[in-house]
Scaffold this motif. Sequence first.
Motif, PDB file in Angstrom:
ATOM      1  N   ASP A 129       0.813  -1.216   0.000  1.00 21.23           N
ATOM      2  CA  ASP A 129       0.000   0.000   0.000  1.00 21.23           C
ATOM      3  C   ASP A 129       0.851   1.273   0.000  1.00 21.23           C
ATOM      4  N   THR A 130       1.756   1.336  -0.971  1.00 24.16           N
ATOM      5  CA  THR A 130       2.567   2.544  -1.139  1.00 24.16           C
ATOM      6  C   THR A 130       1.763   3.652  -1.824  1.00 24.16           C
ATOM      7  N   HIS A 131       0.771   3.277  -2.616  1.00 23.31           N
ATOM      8  CA  HIS A 131      -0.112   4.270  -3.265  1.00 23.31           C
ATOM      9  C   HIS A 131       0.685   5.394  -3.935  1.00 23.31           C
ATOM     10  N   SER A 132       1.700   5.027  -4.711  1.00 27.12           N
ATOM     11  CA  SER A 132       2.528   5.961  -5.497  1.00 27.12           C
ATOM     12  C   SER A 132       3.541   6.754  -4.681  1.00 27.12           C
ATOM     13  N   TYR A 133       3.681   6.477  -3.388  1.00 29.19           N
ATOM     14  CA  TYR A 133       4.674   7.188  -2.573  1.00 29.19           C
ATOM     15  C   TYR A 133       5.655   6.185  -1.976  1.00 29.19           C
ATOM     16  N   LEU A 134       6.929   6.345  -2.304  1.00 26.61           N
ATOM     17  CA  LEU A 134       7.963   5.472  -1.760  1.00 26.61           C
ATOM     18  C   LEU A 134       8.834   6.285  -0.814  1.00 26.61           C
ATOM     19  N   ASP A 135       8.679   6.024   0.469  1.00 24.00           N
ATOM     20  CA  ASP A 135       9.465   6.719   1.483  1.00 24.00           C
ATOM     21  C   ASP A 135      10.945   6.408   1.249  1.00 24.00           C
ATOM     22  N   PRO A 136      11.807   7.423   1.207  1.00 19.96           N
ATOM     23  CA  PRO A 136      13.236   7.171   0.976  1.00 19.96           C
ATOM     24  C   PRO A 136      13.868   6.256   2.021  1.00 19.96           C
ATOM     25  N   LYS A 137      13.302   6.196   3.219  1.00 15.37           N
ATOM     26  CA  LYS A 137      13.845   5.338   4.272  1.00 15.37           C
ATOM     27  C   LYS A 137      13.710   3.857   3.937  1.00 15.37           C
ATOM     28  N   VAL A 138      12.814   3.513   3.002  1.00 17.82           N
ATOM     29  CA  VAL A 138      12.670   2.115   2.586  1.00 17.82           C
ATOM     30  C   VAL A 138      14.019   1.579   2.107  1.00 17.82           C
ATOM     31  N   PHE A 139      14.770   2.395   1.391  1.00 17.40           N
ATOM     32  CA  PHE A 139      16.063   1.940   0.858  1.00 17.40           C
ATOM     33  C   PHE A 139      17.065   1.660   1.979  1.00 17.40           C
ATOM     34  N   ASP A 140      16.995   2.420   3.062  1.00 22.61           N
ATOM     35  CA  ASP A 140      17.861   2.147   4.219  1.00 22.61           C
ATOM     36  C   ASP A 140      17.446   0.842   4.896  1.00 22.61           C
ATOM     37  N   TYR A 141      16.153   0.713   5.171  1.00 21.16           N
ATOM     38  CA  TYR A 141      15.670  -0.463   5.895  1.00 21.16           C
ATOM     39  C   TYR A 141      15.776  -1.748   5.078  1.00 21.16           C
TER      40      TYR A 141
END
Length: 169
Positions: free
Chosen positions: A8-20
């Motif tokens: 359920d990202t709904h077109s928004y990818l939080d930049p912290k996803v890449f860290d986690y």
Amino acid sequence: MKIGLISDTHSYLDPKVFDYFQQVDEIWHAGDIGTLALLEQLEAFKPTVAVFGNIDGHEVREATPEDQIFVREGVKVLMTHIAAKPPRYNPRVQKLIQAHQPNLLICGHSHILKVQPDPANNLLFMNPGAAGIHGFHQVKTLLRFDLVSGKPKNLEVVELGKRGAIGQH
């Protein structure tokens, strides 16, 4: 094998996803991706297994199936966007469970993080909640876990911050 589970990202990818998700081997996205560009960002970062959700348009639906059934490290996985919750799954998903007998059922849609054993179907149910900024959830969440010897282990809930907090740490 380390898994990063998101939905359920709904077109928004939080930049912290890449860290986690830096240390994961695969990303699993349980639908409502939003845009093909977001899916492509994930795929460029790590191998990604995804399903489309009810808000996804034709581009995402052409790139992803409604259901994914696969095996990783001896764990049979059924991933779909809308499943309801244990033990009362929707009839379509109940048929898939009976036909494929997964060890792990992954879904999204509700925006409610839930991990629950389902002894009636001999599986573990996982919904990572919602990682996007649209919806009623208050905190953006995702899950990380390992697959070891046929079992999910070392489950971590990751909170990305308040739903309205775009890119804030």
